[in-house]
Scaffold this motif. Structure first.
Motif, short mmCIF file in Angstrom:
data_model
loop_
_atom_site.label_atom_id
_atom_site.label_comp_id
_atom_site.label_asym_id
_atom_site.label_seq_id
_atom_site.Cartn_x
_atom_site.Cartn_y
_atom_site.Cartn_z
N THR A 1 0.69 -1.25 -0.04
CA THR A 1 0.02 0.01 -0.16
C THR A 1 0.88 1.33 -0.07
O THR A 1 0.34 2.38 -0.11
CB THR A 1 -1.01 -0.06 1.23
N GLY A 2 1.94 1.02 0.19
CA GLY A 2 3.04 2.19 0.04
C GLY A 2 3.17 2.90 1.41
O GLY A 2 3.48 4.05 1.62
N GLY A 3 2.59 2.32 2.51
CA GLY A 3 2.86 3.04 3.87
C GLY A 3 4.14 3.20 4.25
O GLY A 3 4.38 4.16 4.97
N SER A 4 5.01 2.62 3.61
CA SER A 4 6.51 2.92 3.75
C SER A 4 7.30 3.63 2.77
O SER A 4 6.42 4.15 1.84
CB SER A 4 7.16 1.66 3.94
N SER A 5 8.35 3.86 2.91
CA SER A 5 9.02 4.83 1.94
C SER A 5 9.33 4.00 0.47
O SER A 5 9.85 4.75 -0.34
CB SER A 5 10.42 5.33 2.80
N ILE A 6 8.91 2.94 0.56
CA ILE A 6 9.22 2.25 -0.94
C ILE A 6 7.98 2.69 -1.79
O ILE A 6 6.77 2.58 -1.57
CB ILE A 6 8.90 0.70 -0.54
N SER A 7 8.61 3.43 -2.79
CA SER A 7 7.76 4.14 -3.53
C SER A 7 7.21 2.96 -4.78
O SER A 7 8.11 2.30 -5.47
CB SER A 7 8.44 5.28 -4.08
N LYS A 8 5.78 3.15 -5.18
CA LYS A 8 5.40 2.24 -6.22
C LYS A 8 5.39 3.10 -7.61
O LYS A 8 5.10 2.66 -8.51
CB LYS A 8 4.07 1.74 -6.06
N PHE A 9 5.81 4.44 -7.45
CA PHE A 9 5.84 5.14 -8.43
C PHE A 9 7.00 5.75 -8.94
O PHE A 9 7.89 5.97 -8.28
CB PHE A 9 4.74 6.30 -8.16
N PRO A 10 7.28 5.59 -10.39
CA PRO A 10 8.74 5.95 -10.87
C PRO A 10 9.34 7.30 -10.47
O PRO A 10 10.25 7.61 -10.29
CB PRO A 10 8.59 5.72 -12.30
N VAL A 11 8.45 8.29 -10.14
CA VAL A 11 8.88 9.77 -9.85
C VAL A 11 8.25 9.98 -8.35
O VAL A 11 7.12 9.56 -8.18
CB VAL A 11 8.62 10.95 -10.99
N LYS A 12 8.89 10.93 -7.72
CA LYS A 12 8.34 11.38 -6.56
C LYS A 12 7.15 12.13 -6.75
O LYS A 12 6.89 13.04 -7.58
CB LYS A 12 9.41 12.40 -5.85
N LEU B 1 -4.66 8.98 -3.45
CA LEU B 1 -3.30 8.75 -4.01
C LEU B 1 -2.50 8.21 -2.52
O LEU B 1 -1.54 7.45 -2.77
CB LEU B 1 -2.61 9.86 -4.58
N GLU B 2 -2.63 9.13 -1.55
CA GLU B 2 -2.07 8.74 -0.43
C GLU B 2 -2.39 7.36 0.16
O GLU B 2 -1.51 6.55 0.75
CB GLU B 2 -2.32 10.02 0.59
N ARG B 3 -3.42 7.18 0.12
CA ARG B 3 -3.93 5.66 0.76
C ARG B 3 -3.26 4.45 -0.21
O ARG B 3 -3.12 3.68 0.18
CB ARG B 3 -5.55 5.68 0.58
N LEU B 4 -3.16 4.89 -1.34
CA LEU B 4 -2.74 3.83 -2.36
C LEU B 4 -0.96 3.93 -2.17
O LEU B 4 -0.25 3.17 -2.82
CB LEU B 4 -2.96 4.39 -3.91
N GLY B 5 -0.69 4.97 -1.37
CA GLY B 5 0.95 5.28 -1.01
C GLY B 5 1.71 5.44 -2.18
O GLY B 5 2.87 5.13 -2.70
N LEU B 6 1.15 6.09 -2.86
CA LEU B 6 1.57 6.75 -4.45
C LEU B 6 2.30 8.12 -3.87
O LEU B 6 2.95 8.77 -4.62
CB LEU B 6 0.86 6.83 -5.37
#
Ligand SMILES: C[S@@+](CC[C@H](N)C(=O)[O-])C[C@H]1O[C@@H](n2cnc3c(N)ncnc32)[C@H](O)[C@@H]1O
Length: 318
Positions: A36-47, A66-71
């Motif tokens: 869900t992206g709750g950590s710093s691991i980003s699922k999106f290629p750019v910040k 977008l925040e809930r999706l961790g993006l």
């Protein structure tokens, strides 16, 4: 010292612990955060980042989703962002020359209500690369068809598309049921912006587009006026609603749905005064009934915000 760092931990792993010594529940949570992206691991290629002023209903807010999706990462007031900041306080517009900034440092938005822009401390947020968006039309369910007034995910996607990263725009928008419709609705215009270079050239392309749609809108109005004159030329002609309906529905030229029309006692077409007519980017009339019931409700709520909106849209049109 981080939270829980002083706690005593058992030396021996127990059966309820995984190989890294953390409880299975904790590991499960970590896996969930990874997804869900709750950590710093980003699922999106750019910040991606936003300053969230909590003005909006979390269920309807694209930034919160977008925040809930961790993006997207939430920034605090006082924090600046190094990438492109798509913001009503921008002075120049996003342009293809911004591509490297986007790719290296990402893009950010200001999650707030259009009606409460004056409450946002713009001087304490933002960054070196604040940008406005040029003319584009919203496809979200709240402001469908309205120019300039995009929501957060549309604003980020518009920024990606203009700099030539339509792939990123699609990836982001595909999280929303209506999302890809934004690219479809603005396809022609986005292609024009993509062929520009700097901010001035995007601005010029925007002005040319506005002049074009204004001309087309005038032409359509004249055409309708002429059609109307033609149909009422014979004053002895009795109103024949069925005939008029057929005529309209079979006409390629008139982009109307007759559900939005009413006829006066002479059989002339008059727009239904009880329905608000909406226009697409070419000035065609869009039937508002195509919005689902919930969207209409949202629309009504947003209508209350119009006086301030007019001011903010003016601000956006530098
Ligand atoms: C005002 S908020 C509204 C957010 C909405 N509640 C949602 O659900 O996303 C939209 C944000 O997108 C960006 N934005 C949208 N349209 C823009 C434009 N034409 N120029 C600059 N920024 C824009 C800005 O960061 C703006 O604050």
């Amino acid at each position: 010292m981080g939270k829980g760092k002083n706690k005593n931990h058992d030396d021996k792993p127990r059966s309820s612990r995984g190989s890294n010594g953390h409880s299975i529940r904790h590991n499960h949570k970590r896996m969930e955060m990874r997804h869900t992206g709750g950590s710093s691991i980003s699922k999106f290629p750019v910040k991606l980042a936003m300053w969230d002023f909590d003005h909006c209903d979390p269920k309807r807010c694209s930034g919160k989703k977008l925040e809930r999706l961790g993006l997207i990462k939430s920034l605090k007031v006082g924090q600046k962002f190094q990438g492109i900041v798509v913001s009503p306080s921008g002075k120049s517009v996003v342009c293809p020359a911004d591509k490297s900034i986007v790719e290296e440092n990402g893009a950010a938005v200001v999650e707030c209500s259009w009606a409460r822009l004056e409450e946002v401390p713009f001087e304490r947020i933002g960054g070196k690369h604040e940008r406005l968006l040029p003319y584009l039309v919203a496809a979200n369910q709240v402001n469908y068809g309205r120019p300039w007034r995009l929501n957060c995910v549309e604003a980020l996607a518009a920024c990606f598309a203009i700099v030539g990263r339509t792939d990123l725009a699609e990836q982001l928008l595909s999280n929303f049921s209506w999302g890809l419709g934004f690219l479809e609705l603005n396809r022609e215009l986005l292609e024009i912006y993509q062929r520009c270079t700097d901010s001035d050239s995007v601005k010029k392309a925007e002005e040319e587009w506005l002049a074009l749609i204004e001309r087309e809108h005038e032409e359509r109005k004249n055409q309708l006026r002429n059609e109307d004159l033609w149909s009422t030329g014979n004053v002895n002609r009795k109103p024949n609603h069925t005939e008029d309906h057929d005529l309209l529905e079979n006409s390629d030229d008139i982009n109307y749905n007759t559900a939005n029309l009413e006829f006066d006692s002479l059989g002339n077409i008059v727009a239904n005064p009880t329905k608000e007519l909406k226009y697409d980017r070419l000035g065609n009339i869009i039937e508002s009934d195509t919005l689902d019931e919930q969207a209409v409700e949202l629309q009504e709520e947003e209508e209350e915000e119009i006086p301030t909106l007019v001011k903010s849209v003016d601000n956006l049109r530098i």
